[in-house]
Design a protein around this motif. Structure first.
Motif, PDB file in Angstrom:
ATOM      1  N   ARG A   1       1.385  -1.007  -0.129  1.00  0.00           N
ATOM      2  CA  ARG A   1       0.061  -0.147  -0.293  1.00  0.00           C
ATOM      3  C   ARG A   1       0.390   1.042   0.187  1.00  0.00           C
ATOM      4  N   GLY A   2       1.877   1.138   0.675  1.00  0.00           N
ATOM      5  CA  GLY A   2       2.994   2.092   0.848  1.00  0.00           C
ATOM      6  C   GLY A   2       3.483   2.854  -0.707  1.00  0.00           C
ATOM      7  N   SER A   3       3.227   2.239  -1.386  1.00  0.00           N
ATOM      8  CA  SER A   3       3.895   1.570  -2.959  1.00  0.00           C
ATOM      9  C   SER A   3       2.729   3.180  -3.730  1.00  0.00           C
ATOM     10  N   TRP A   4       1.389   3.383  -3.626  1.00  0.00           N
ATOM     11  CA  TRP A   4       1.257   4.807  -4.112  1.00  0.00           C
ATOM     12  C   TRP A   4       1.467   5.697  -4.139  1.00  0.00           C
ATOM     13  N   LYS A   5       2.651   6.121  -3.592  1.00  0.00           N
ATOM     14  CA  LYS A   5       3.567   7.308  -2.922  1.00  0.00           C
ATOM     15  C   LYS A   5       4.114   6.944  -4.849  1.00  0.00           C
ATOM     16  N   GLU A   6       4.135   6.146  -5.168  1.00  0.00           N
ATOM     17  CA  GLU A   6       5.250   6.114  -6.445  1.00  0.00           C
ATOM     18  C   GLU A   6       4.731   6.461  -7.564  1.00  0.00           C
ATOM     19  N   ILE A   7       2.688   5.874  -7.314  1.00  0.00           N
ATOM     20  CA  ILE A   7       2.713   6.046  -8.727  1.00  0.00           C
ATOM     21  C   ILE A   7       1.455   7.673  -8.268  1.00  0.00           C
ATOM     22  N   ASP A   8       1.739   8.262  -7.379  1.00  0.00           N
ATOM     23  CA  ASP A   8       1.379  10.366  -7.338  1.00  0.00           C
ATOM     24  C   ASP A   8       2.377  10.564  -8.259  1.00  0.00           C
ATOM     25  N   SER A   9       4.378  10.257  -7.657  1.00  0.00           N
ATOM     26  CA  SER A   9       5.035  11.112  -8.430  1.00  0.00           C
ATOM     27  C   SER A   9       4.959  10.376  -9.811  1.00  0.00           C
ATOM     28  N   LEU A  10       4.576   9.480 -10.412  1.00  0.00           N
ATOM     29  CA  LEU A  10       4.117   9.042 -11.874  1.00  0.00           C
ATOM     30  C   LEU A  10       3.666  10.404 -11.793  1.00  0.00           C
ATOM     31  N   ILE A  11       2.316   9.852 -11.552  1.00  0.00           N
ATOM     32  CA  ILE A  11       1.406  10.850 -11.795  1.00  0.00           C
ATOM     33  C   ILE A  11       1.137  12.331 -12.181  1.00  0.00           C
ATOM     34  N   THR A  12       1.950  13.118 -11.318  1.00  0.00           N
ATOM     35  CA  THR A  12       2.743  14.047 -11.029  1.00  0.00           C
ATOM     36  C   THR A  12       3.263  14.186 -12.198  1.00  0.00           C
ATOM     37  N   LYS A  13       3.971  13.652 -12.840  1.00  0.00           N
ATOM     38  CA  LYS A  13       5.451  13.681 -13.307  1.00  0.00           C
ATOM     39  C   LYS A  13       4.579  14.267 -15.074  1.00  0.00           C
ATOM     40  N   ILE A  14       3.281  12.546 -14.934  1.00  0.00           N
ATOM     41  CA  ILE A  14       2.710  13.069 -16.515  1.00  0.00           C
ATOM     42  C   ILE A  14       2.010  14.144 -16.850  1.00  0.00           C
ATOM     43  N   ASP A  15       1.200  14.007 -15.815  1.00  0.00           N
ATOM     44  CA  ASP A  15       0.433  15.208 -15.846  1.00  0.00           C
ATOM     45  C   ASP A  15       0.987  16.848 -16.403  1.00  0.00           C
ATOM     46  N   LYS A  16       2.549  17.165 -15.392  1.00  0.00           N
ATOM     47  CA  LYS A  16       3.004  17.921 -15.722  1.00  0.00           C
ATOM     48  C   LYS A  16       4.105  18.014 -17.279  1.00  0.00           C
TER      49      LYS A  16
ATOM     50  N   ASP B   1      -6.897   6.908  -7.365  1.00  0.00           N
ATOM     51  CA  ASP B   1      -6.000   7.795  -7.444  1.00  0.00           C
ATOM     52  C   ASP B   1      -5.583   8.758  -8.808  1.00  0.00           C
ATOM     53  N   ALA B   2      -5.369   7.240  -9.707  1.00  0.00           N
ATOM     54  CA  ALA B   2      -4.952   7.862 -11.351  1.00  0.00           C
ATOM     55  C   ALA B   2      -6.770   8.364 -12.345  1.00  0.00           C
ATOM     56  N   SER B   3      -8.013   8.458 -11.212  1.00  0.00           N
ATOM     57  CA  SER B   3      -8.524   8.221 -12.136  1.00  0.00           C
ATOM     58  C   SER B   3      -8.785  10.193 -13.030  1.00  0.00           C
ATOM     59  N   GLN B   4      -8.464  10.817 -12.313  1.00  0.00           N
ATOM     60  CA  GLN B   4      -7.873  12.128 -13.067  1.00  0.00           C
ATOM     61  C   GLN B   4      -6.780  11.905 -13.747  1.00  0.00           C
ATOM     62  N   SER B   5      -6.567  11.403 -13.901  1.00  0.00           N
ATOM     63  CA  SER B   5      -4.631  11.536 -14.155  1.00  0.00           C
ATOM     64  C   SER B   5      -4.741  11.033 -15.495  1.00  0.00           C
ATOM     65  N   LYS B   6      -3.279  11.386 -16.481  1.00  0.00           N
ATOM     66  CA  LYS B   6      -3.632  10.429 -17.756  1.00  0.00           C
ATOM     67  C   LYS B   6      -2.570   9.011 -17.378  1.00  0.00           C
TER      68      LYS B   6
ATOM     69  N   GLY C   1       9.212  -4.233 -17.108  1.00  0.00           N
ATOM     70  CA  GLY C   1       9.711  -4.889 -15.578  1.00  0.00           C
ATOM     71  C   GLY C   1       9.747  -4.203 -14.803  1.00  0.00           C
ATOM     72  N   GLY C   2      11.080  -4.538 -14.320  1.00  0.00           N
ATOM     73  CA  GLY C   2      11.899  -4.268 -12.795  1.00  0.00           C
ATOM     74  C   GLY C   2      11.816  -2.194 -13.207  1.00  0.00           C
ATOM     75  N   ALA C   3      11.924  -1.722 -14.280  1.00  0.00           N
ATOM     76  CA  ALA C   3      12.032  -0.511 -14.103  1.00  0.00           C
ATOM     77  C   ALA C   3      10.655   0.582 -13.804  1.00  0.00           C
ATOM     78  N   SER C   4       9.645  -0.611 -14.095  1.00  0.00           N
ATOM     79  CA  SER C   4       8.285   0.080 -13.890  1.00  0.00           C
ATOM     80  C   SER C   4       8.234   1.150 -12.290  1.00  0.00           C
ATOM     81  N   LEU C   5       8.317   0.210 -11.808  1.00  0.00           N
ATOM     82  CA  LEU C   5       8.800  -0.348 -10.088  1.00  0.00           C
ATOM     83  C   LEU C   5       9.371   1.482  -9.729  1.00  0.00           C
ATOM     84  N   LYS C   6       9.811   2.179  -9.424  1.00  0.00           N
ATOM     85  CA  LYS C   6      10.146   3.873  -9.369  1.00  0.00           C
ATOM     86  C   LYS C   6       9.784   4.633 -10.661  1.00  0.00           C
ATOM     87  N   ALA C   7       8.961   5.386  -9.643  1.00  0.00           N
ATOM     88  CA  ALA C   7       8.877   6.643 -11.333  1.00  0.00           C
ATOM     89  C   ALA C   7       9.654   7.166 -11.488  1.00  0.00           C
TER      90      ALA C   7
END
Length: 252
Positions: free
Chosen positions: A18-33, A56-61, A234-240
């Motif tokens: 569940r703590g991995s949502w931080k990586e998703i949030d970071s990715l969303i911020t980067k992609i939306d920007k 979390d990603a419903s309003q993002s790209k 694969g592995g390279a997608s785990l970190k934003a």
């Protein structure tokens, strides 16, 4: 004739909590920007996280998908999850036929075909994986093996809007070994030609992803290869930051 959509998809495999949502949030911020031109972005986390990430990603790209599904919509299949359930959780894509499923769970191309049908019937896109082992490549059978998998795994009802192909040479997944660009182009062009032979002009519109030790340092070269329309990472997608570095291949 439709143009293939470029897609960079992350397969988290059996990683993340569940703590991995931080990586998703970071990715969303980067992609939306700074969204990449003409390129979609997808993350396929474990099912334990999929619904959480989809919200979390419903309003993002950034789109959220799954790594596998059962071929039936419901029934007495303990431990399995259907495509309809994944759609209900907000999934947009489902990976089917990954080499790890084919090898570890003895999944046949016929089963992969049925899973792909279920994915599409439930309004999502199926990412159908194909690829040869090292022994098959060394024997000179890579193209034959891959085209046989394409023929048996891709439903006759597939269209460029509903099915994506992901070529992943088994010997390159997570090993750090990467085929040459010429090797990748040979397989991708063979796949493209087989799709055109089978689906006529629509075959030119199917997205064909490359997967196998894709990382920021080689993404631009691989994504620039002929008939390569993105990556399954694969592995390279785990970190934003790492995943975003691969997406950079589609930024000017």
């Amino acid at each position: 004739m439709s143009k293939p959509v470029s897609l960079v998809a992350g397969n988290w495999k059996m990683n993340g909590q569940r703590g991995s949502w931080k990586e998703i949030d970071s990715l969303i911020t980067k992609i939306d920007k700074e969204a990449p031109a003409d390129c979609e972005v997808l993350i396929c986390p474990p099912l334990t996280l999929m619904a959480l990430f989809a919200v979390d990603a419903s309003q993002s790209k950034v789109q959220i998908g799954a790594q596998d599904c059962h071929q039936n919509n419901k029934g007495a299949h303990t431990g399995d999850v259907s495509a309809s359930m994944i759609a209900d959780c907000g999934g947009s894509h489902i990976i089917v036929g990954h080499s790890e499923r084919r090898a570890d769970h003895q999944e046949t191309s016929a089963l992969v075909h049925d899973k792909a049908v279920s994915v599409v019937e439930n309004g999502m896109k199926a990412i159908i994986c194909v690829g040869e082992t090292e022994a098959e490549r060394d024997a000179g059978d890579a193209v034959k093996i891959v085209l046989d998998q394409i023929s048996q795994s891709v439903p006759s009802t597939a269209t460029s809007e509903t099915v994506i192909i992901a070529y992943e040479p088994v010997w390159a997944i997570g090993t750090g070994r990467t085929p040459t660009v010429a090797d990748v182009e040979e397989i991708h062009t063979a796949i493209r030609n087989s799709l055109i032979d089978r689906f006529s002009s629509d075959g030119a519109g199917f997205s064909i992803l490359y997967g196998g030790s894709v990382k920021p340092s080689n993404a631009k070269e691989l994504m620039g290869a002929e008939n390569v329309n993105g990556a399954l990472v694969g592995g390279a997608s785990l970190k934003a930051d790492d995943f975003n570095g691969i997406i950079d291949a589609y930024r000017p």
